[in-house]
Design a protein around this motif. Sequence first.
Motif, PDB file in Angstrom:
ATOM      1  N   MET A 351       9.813  79.460  -7.226  1.00  0.00           N
ATOM      2  CA  MET A 351      10.936  78.759  -7.407  1.00  0.00           C
ATOM      3  C   MET A 351      12.004  79.293  -8.540  1.00  0.00           C
ATOM      4  SD  MET A 351       9.599  74.684  -7.363  1.00  0.00           S
ATOM      5  CE  MET A 351      11.115  74.039  -7.401  1.00  0.00           C
ATOM      6  N   GLU A 352      13.447  79.017  -8.418  1.00  0.00           N
ATOM      7  CA  GLU A 352      14.232  79.661  -9.416  1.00  0.00           C
ATOM      8  C   GLU A 352      14.151  78.706 -10.709  1.00  0.00           C
ATOM      9  OE1 GLU A 352      16.060  82.113  -9.499  1.00  0.00           O
ATOM     10  OE2 GLU A 352      14.915  82.960  -7.342  1.00  0.00           O
ATOM     11  N   ILE A 353      14.518  78.915 -11.876  1.00  0.00           N
ATOM     12  CA  ILE A 353      14.382  78.314 -13.037  1.00  0.00           C
ATOM     13  C   ILE A 353      15.061  76.832 -12.957  1.00  0.00           C
ATOM     14  CG2 ILE A 353      16.332  79.453 -14.233  1.00  0.00           C
ATOM     15  CD1 ILE A 353      12.961  78.121 -15.813  1.00  0.00           C
ATOM     16  N   GLU A 354      16.131  77.030 -12.383  1.00  0.00           N
ATOM     17  CA  GLU A 354      17.061  75.823 -12.035  1.00  0.00           C
ATOM     18  C   GLU A 354      16.313  74.731 -11.815  1.00  0.00           C
ATOM     19  OE1 GLU A 354      21.627  74.177 -11.035  1.00  0.00           O
ATOM     20  OE2 GLU A 354      20.926  76.248 -10.575  1.00  0.00           O
ATOM     21  N   GLN A 355      15.669  75.071 -10.358  1.00  0.00           N
ATOM     22  CA  GLN A 355      14.790  74.334  -9.595  1.00  0.00           C
ATOM     23  C   GLN A 355      13.737  73.695 -10.355  1.00  0.00           C
ATOM     24  OE1 GLN A 355      14.537  77.145  -6.321  1.00  0.00           O
ATOM     25  NE2 GLN A 355      15.487  75.478  -4.939  1.00  0.00           N
ATOM     26  N   VAL A 356      13.013  74.543 -10.947  1.00  0.00           N
ATOM     27  CA  VAL A 356      11.654  74.242 -11.982  1.00  0.00           C
ATOM     28  C   VAL A 356      12.166  72.891 -12.763  1.00  0.00           C
ATOM     29  CG1 VAL A 356       9.875  74.914 -13.324  1.00  0.00           C
ATOM     30  CG2 VAL A 356      10.459  76.429 -11.421  1.00  0.00           C
ATOM     31  N   HIS A 357      13.340  73.548 -13.440  1.00  0.00           N
ATOM     32  CA  HIS A 357      13.875  72.354 -14.608  1.00  0.00           C
ATOM     33  C   HIS A 357      14.070  71.154 -13.648  1.00  0.00           C
ATOM     34  CE1 HIS A 357      17.172  70.798 -17.008  1.00  0.00           C
ATOM     35  NE2 HIS A 357      16.325  71.023 -17.989  1.00  0.00           N
ATOM     36  N   ASP A 358      14.625  70.898 -12.868  1.00  0.00           N
ATOM     37  CA  ASP A 358      15.165  69.755 -12.164  1.00  0.00           C
ATOM     38  C   ASP A 358      13.576  69.033 -11.776  1.00  0.00           C
ATOM     39  OD1 ASP A 358      17.669  70.157 -12.502  1.00  0.00           O
ATOM     40  OD2 ASP A 358      18.132  71.220 -10.614  1.00  0.00           O
ATOM     41  N   SER A 359      12.777  69.564 -11.313  1.00  0.00           N
ATOM     42  CA  SER A 359      11.493  69.076 -10.745  1.00  0.00           C
ATOM     43  C   SER A 359      10.901  68.577 -11.678  1.00  0.00           C
ATOM     44  CB  SER A 359      10.793  70.149  -9.990  1.00  0.00           C
ATOM     45  OG  SER A 359      11.534  70.805  -8.944  1.00  0.00           O
ATOM     46  N   LEU A 360      11.000  69.071 -13.216  1.00  0.00           N
ATOM     47  CA  LEU A 360      10.293  68.647 -14.403  1.00  0.00           C
ATOM     48  C   LEU A 360      11.074  67.346 -15.210  1.00  0.00           C
ATOM     49  CD1 LEU A 360       9.012  71.803 -15.656  1.00  0.00           C
ATOM     50  CD2 LEU A 360       7.730  70.418 -14.208  1.00  0.00           C
ATOM     51  N   LYS A 361      11.962  66.793 -14.571  1.00  0.00           N
ATOM     52  CA  LYS A 361      12.950  65.963 -15.308  1.00  0.00           C
ATOM     53  C   LYS A 361      12.033  64.772 -15.268  1.00  0.00           C
ATOM     54  CE  LYS A 361      17.400  67.733 -15.082  1.00  0.00           C
ATOM     55  NZ  LYS A 361      18.840  67.527 -14.106  1.00  0.00           N
ATOM     56  N   SER A 362      11.310  64.428 -14.188  1.00  0.00           N
ATOM     57  CA  SER A 362      10.781  63.224 -14.046  1.00  0.00           C
ATOM     58  C   SER A 362       9.371  63.193 -14.774  1.00  0.00           C
ATOM     59  CB  SER A 362      10.572  62.843 -12.659  1.00  0.00           C
ATOM     60  OG  SER A 362       9.870  63.755 -11.896  1.00  0.00           O
ATOM     61  N   PHE A 363       8.895  64.069 -15.438  1.00  0.00           N
ATOM     62  CA  PHE A 363       7.551  63.986 -15.918  1.00  0.00           C
ATOM     63  C   PHE A 363       7.672  63.133 -17.322  1.00  0.00           C
ATOM     64  CE2 PHE A 363       6.393  67.074 -12.878  1.00  0.00           C
ATOM     65  CZ  PHE A 363       5.063  67.103 -12.760  1.00  0.00           C
ATOM     66  N   PRO A 364       6.599  62.408 -17.544  1.00  0.00           N
ATOM     67  CA  PRO A 364       7.049  61.534 -18.662  1.00  0.00           C
ATOM     68  C   PRO A 364       6.780  62.154 -20.175  1.00  0.00           C
ATOM     69  CG  PRO A 364       4.834  61.246 -17.791  1.00  0.00           C
ATOM     70  CD  PRO A 364       5.442  62.122 -16.886  1.00  0.00           C
ATOM     71  N   LYS A 365       6.071  63.259 -20.084  1.00  0.00           N
ATOM     72  CA  LYS A 365       5.967  63.847 -21.617  1.00  0.00           C
ATOM     73  C   LYS A 365       6.134  65.469 -21.287  1.00  0.00           C
ATOM     74  CE  LYS A 365       2.627  60.412 -23.582  1.00  0.00           C
ATOM     75  NZ  LYS A 365       1.556  60.481 -24.493  1.00  0.00           N
ATOM     76  N   LYS A 366       6.619  65.850 -22.475  1.00  0.00           N
ATOM     77  CA  LYS A 366       7.034  67.234 -22.423  1.00  0.00           C
ATOM     78  C   LYS A 366       6.038  68.134 -23.244  1.00  0.00           C
ATOM     79  CE  LYS A 366      11.372  67.039 -20.418  1.00  0.00           C
ATOM     80  NZ  LYS A 366      11.100  65.755 -19.963  1.00  0.00           N
ATOM     81  N   SER A 367       5.372  69.118 -22.394  1.00  0.00           N
ATOM     82  CA  SER A 367       4.725  70.018 -23.199  1.00  0.00           C
ATOM     83  C   SER A 367       5.446  71.261 -23.940  1.00  0.00           C
ATOM     84  CB  SER A 367       3.519  70.728 -22.299  1.00  0.00           C
ATOM     85  OG  SER A 367       4.206  71.516 -21.248  1.00  0.00           O
ATOM     86  N   SER A 368       4.722  72.066 -24.488  1.00  0.00           N
ATOM     87  CA  SER A 368       5.525  73.108 -25.332  1.00  0.00           C
ATOM     88  C   SER A 368       6.045  74.309 -24.201  1.00  0.00           C
ATOM     89  CB  SER A 368       4.612  74.004 -26.118  1.00  0.00           C
ATOM     90  OG  SER A 368       3.462  74.426 -25.354  1.00  0.00           O
ATOM     91  N   LEU A 369       5.167  74.363 -23.063  1.00  0.00           N
ATOM     92  CA  LEU A 369       5.791  75.206 -21.964  1.00  0.00           C
ATOM     93  C   LEU A 369       6.987  74.618 -21.275  1.00  0.00           C
ATOM     94  CD1 LEU A 369       2.630  76.963 -20.177  1.00  0.00           C
ATOM     95  CD2 LEU A 369       4.149  77.625 -22.246  1.00  0.00           C
ATOM     96  N   MET A 370       7.089  73.305 -21.057  1.00  0.00           N
ATOM     97  CA  MET A 370       7.901  72.653 -20.510  1.00  0.00           C
ATOM     98  C   MET A 370       9.305  72.547 -21.354  1.00  0.00           C
ATOM     99  SD  MET A 370       6.169  69.244 -19.104  1.00  0.00           S
ATOM    100  CE  MET A 370       7.613  68.432 -18.269  1.00  0.00           C
ATOM    101  N   ARG A 371       9.285  72.794 -22.809  1.00  0.00           N
ATOM    102  CA  ARG A 371      10.357  72.925 -23.516  1.00  0.00           C
ATOM    103  C   ARG A 371      10.978  74.262 -23.483  1.00  0.00           C
ATOM    104  NH1 ARG A 371       7.493  69.065 -26.655  1.00  0.00           N
ATOM    105  NH2 ARG A 371       6.292  70.749 -27.699  1.00  0.00           N
ATOM    106  N   LYS A 372      10.023  75.075 -23.398  1.00  0.00           N
ATOM    107  CA  LYS A 372      10.389  76.691 -22.969  1.00  0.00           C
ATOM    108  C   LYS A 372      11.220  76.686 -21.749  1.00  0.00           C
ATOM    109  CE  LYS A 372       6.845  79.006 -25.513  1.00  0.00           C
ATOM    110  NZ  LYS A 372       5.714  80.098 -25.404  1.00  0.00           N
TER     111      LYS A 372
END
Length: 450
Positions: A351-372
């Motif tokens: 997926m493109e980075i924008e799609q990945v970012h949008d998909s992860l919005k609903s995850f309750p907690k952010k990991s270090s990679l998610m912040r990247k």
Amino acid sequence: MNPMTIHVKQPKKDLALVPSRIVFYEQMQLVETFDDQSQCHMLFFYKQKYLTAVRTTRLKLHSYIARALKEGTAYESPHPFLQALIEMNTPLHKVSYPQLKKKIAGPYSRQEQAKVLTFFESFIPKKQLFQDMKSLFYQYRREGNMSGAYRVIRVMRDFAPNNKFVKEMANDLSYRELTNLYLEQSHTLMERDPLFKETYATFEDHQRLLEQEHRWVEASSHLLTHFYNQPTLENYQLYRAYLSRHFDCDSRTLLLEQMSQTIPSFPSVTEDLFQHYLVKENTDAAARLYTERELMLDEEQFKQMTTLLEKNRFHEDPVNFMPFMRRITAQHPEETRELLDAFLIRLLETMEIEQVHDSLKSFPKKSSLMRKVERMNEIREDLDCMQELGELYYGFHQLEKSIECFQMEMELKPSTPEPLRWLSKVYADKQMMDESKAYQQLCVDVQKWA
């Protein structure tokens, strides 16, 4: 289970038939099939033994087969019961009506022969069938076997209840004692009339009878129907044990899937189905079941599931695992850190980075990679940050995308050696040594010119 084709041999041209369903009714099994011209052919079985195939254009409204289709227990194809029935009877031959009468004369009693003839009312003239049953009746009479003769009359009465001959014979004084025995459902009579015995047997006696006669496909259907009618843990365990004796793992999985759809609230079925998915390493189906049924995994199941996903690196479409990952990371935040990292890397591959970012919005907690990933989405169109974006892609093992970023940085800043050093490193990682050495030399030259 893959769709099947049933081959039926006949004198001129063999039939290749695609089954649509199998129906269990009393002692008959009926398989509805279609040829390549969409013409319907019915395959008839009696007590799991193949009889013949008949091309079907229409069915008589009140015929035995119409009643079977209406009241019988049906299973859509493909189905393990259907597959087992066909395999135990292969090869299948289409026989004519005279051949059918000879075929059933050996293994079955005259009462059963009369019963089998009733199957074909929609295809053979009723008068012909009646005459053949009448002949079976008189064979018993000539032998002085009044009990056998009356058993045939009972079949004929179901077949043609308003026929004058049938009425006269059914009310004949010679059979009065037998008539009373049937009304009383006498145990003595039960041993003489197997069809009557099977009709009025208790569930346990009926199951025992089917097993004694090695009719295990019918017994499987009988057990399943009983479980659906009375979905208790005891009945389920009885059925599960029977499946283990007679069906392979793939067949049991399909049966469990159908049971789970029919009775989704029965936890033991869902748990067993989930375990089957783990054994078969069907991670996509296991993840979907875990999410849809809101399963709670024990320690061993959690370990098995995470191990499988780490092993195959979400080789199916990772988007399908989004609900699963959202739920399992919320329930096991500490234990799923590495799994979440692997999932993010797989998402970036597809997926493109924008799609990945949008998909992860609903995850309750952010990991270090998610912040990247959040940072990558922020700078994805910022030409001043191509070097940083390339390094972030490299950290996610996205070598092609990192190359694109470093090449753009090189074009934007031709006098800067840093993107060249990274390009040399990435191509070395890709085992493209000529390209790596070329960028390394270019980096040296740029540094000299600086």
